[in-house]
Design a protein around this motif. Structure first.
Motif, PDB file in Angstrom:
ATOM      1  N   ASP A  76       0.966  -1.398   0.397  1.00  0.00           N
ATOM      2  CA  ASP A  76       0.167  -0.203  -0.032  1.00  0.00           C
ATOM      3  C   ASP A  76       0.789   1.797   0.190  1.00  0.00           C
ATOM      4  O   ASP A  76       1.911   1.254   0.784  1.00  0.00           O
ATOM      5  N   GLU A  77       0.327   2.243  -0.982  1.00  0.00           N
ATOM      6  CA  GLU A  77       1.356   3.679  -0.205  1.00  0.00           C
ATOM      7  C   GLU A  77       1.567   3.411   0.405  1.00  0.00           C
ATOM      8  O   GLU A  77       2.380   4.795   0.601  1.00  0.00           O
ATOM      9  N   TYR A  78       0.321   3.857   1.290  1.00  0.00           N
ATOM     10  CA  TYR A  78       0.370   3.793   3.047  1.00  0.00           C
ATOM     11  C   TYR A  78       1.020   3.728   3.336  1.00  0.00           C
ATOM     12  O   TYR A  78       1.552   4.354   4.100  1.00  0.00           O
ATOM     13  N   ASN A 121      -2.967   1.533  -4.602  1.00  0.00           N
ATOM     14  CA  ASN A 121      -3.582   2.793  -3.703  1.00  0.00           C
ATOM     15  C   ASN A 121      -2.593   4.241  -4.412  1.00  0.00           C
ATOM     16  O   ASN A 121      -2.725   4.663  -3.554  1.00  0.00           O
ATOM     17  N   SER A 132      -2.830   8.088  -4.397  1.00  0.00           N
ATOM     18  CA  SER A 132      -3.598   7.932  -2.905  1.00  0.00           C
ATOM     19  C   SER A 132      -2.815   9.749  -2.527  1.00  0.00           C
ATOM     20  O   SER A 132      -4.146  10.343  -1.693  1.00  0.00           O
ATOM     21  N   TYR A 178      -0.158   9.040  -0.060  1.00  0.00           N
ATOM     22  CA  TYR A 178       0.371   9.042   1.356  1.00  0.00           C
ATOM     23  C   TYR A 178       2.229   9.736   0.197  1.00  0.00           C
ATOM     24  O   TYR A 178       3.042  10.038   1.195  1.00  0.00           O
ATOM     25  N   GLU A 222      -5.935   3.550  -7.188  1.00  0.00           N
ATOM     26  CA  GLU A 222      -6.788   4.133  -6.077  1.00  0.00           C
ATOM     27  C   GLU A 222      -8.413   4.091  -6.398  1.00  0.00           C
ATOM     28  O   GLU A 222      -8.693   4.640  -7.341  1.00  0.00           O
TER      29      GLU A 222
END
Length: 148
Positions: free
Chosen positions: A10-12, A39, A42, A44, A61
């Motif tokens: 996940d990019e987060y 994602n 997104s 982040y 996303e």
């Protein structure tokens, strides 16, 4: 064997411990693991950071699907991924219209309810290794449950 495993990141996650994650990503890449950045878009991490990562595929996303008909950002992301030599997966495809627009823009890979609803883990064993026709029956039953 190389090319038989894909891992979504996940990019987060890039905001938590970026140095460690980048090292692990490179080690996985060296082992032949396909890396998918989930994602994408997104917000982040910056685009310059993403360009430095050893990812093969960008999965944008699903909020972009909601804006597909009124916003040109999806077309730009598809073109950017192509220019960067990355595959792109459109997440959250729910309608034939969305699929048609993505095809027009050149997005080869999609996922979402249009293809299959999310199924409970108990049913996963029932669909793995089965033909599309056999799987379709299970998926149609799950769609009917969601309508109730």
């Amino acid at each position: 064997p190389s090319g038989k495993l894909a891992v979504e990141i996940d990019e987060y996650a890039l905001t938590t411990t970026p140095v460690i994650i980048e090292i692990v990503m490179q080690q996985l890449k060296d082992l032949g693991v396909e890396l998918i950045l989930n994602n994408f878009g997104s917000g982040y991490s910056g685009i310059s950071k993403i360009l430095e990562l050893p990812v093969d595929t960008l999965k944008f996303e699903r909020m972009f699907m909601w804006q597909l008909e009124t916003n040109q950002i999806v077309e730009c992301l598809i073109k950017a991924a192509d220019k960067l030599g990355k595959r792109l997966i459109a997440e959250g495809v729910e309608t034939q219209r969305q699929l048609d627009i993505l095809a027009k823009f050149g997005c080869e890979y999609q996922q979402g309810y249009y293809y299959a609803p999310t199924i409970p883990k108990e049913l996963l064993a029932d669909v793995l290794g089965k033909s599309m026709d056999e799987t379709r029956t299970v998926l149609d039953q799950e769609r009917e449950k969601l309508k109730r």
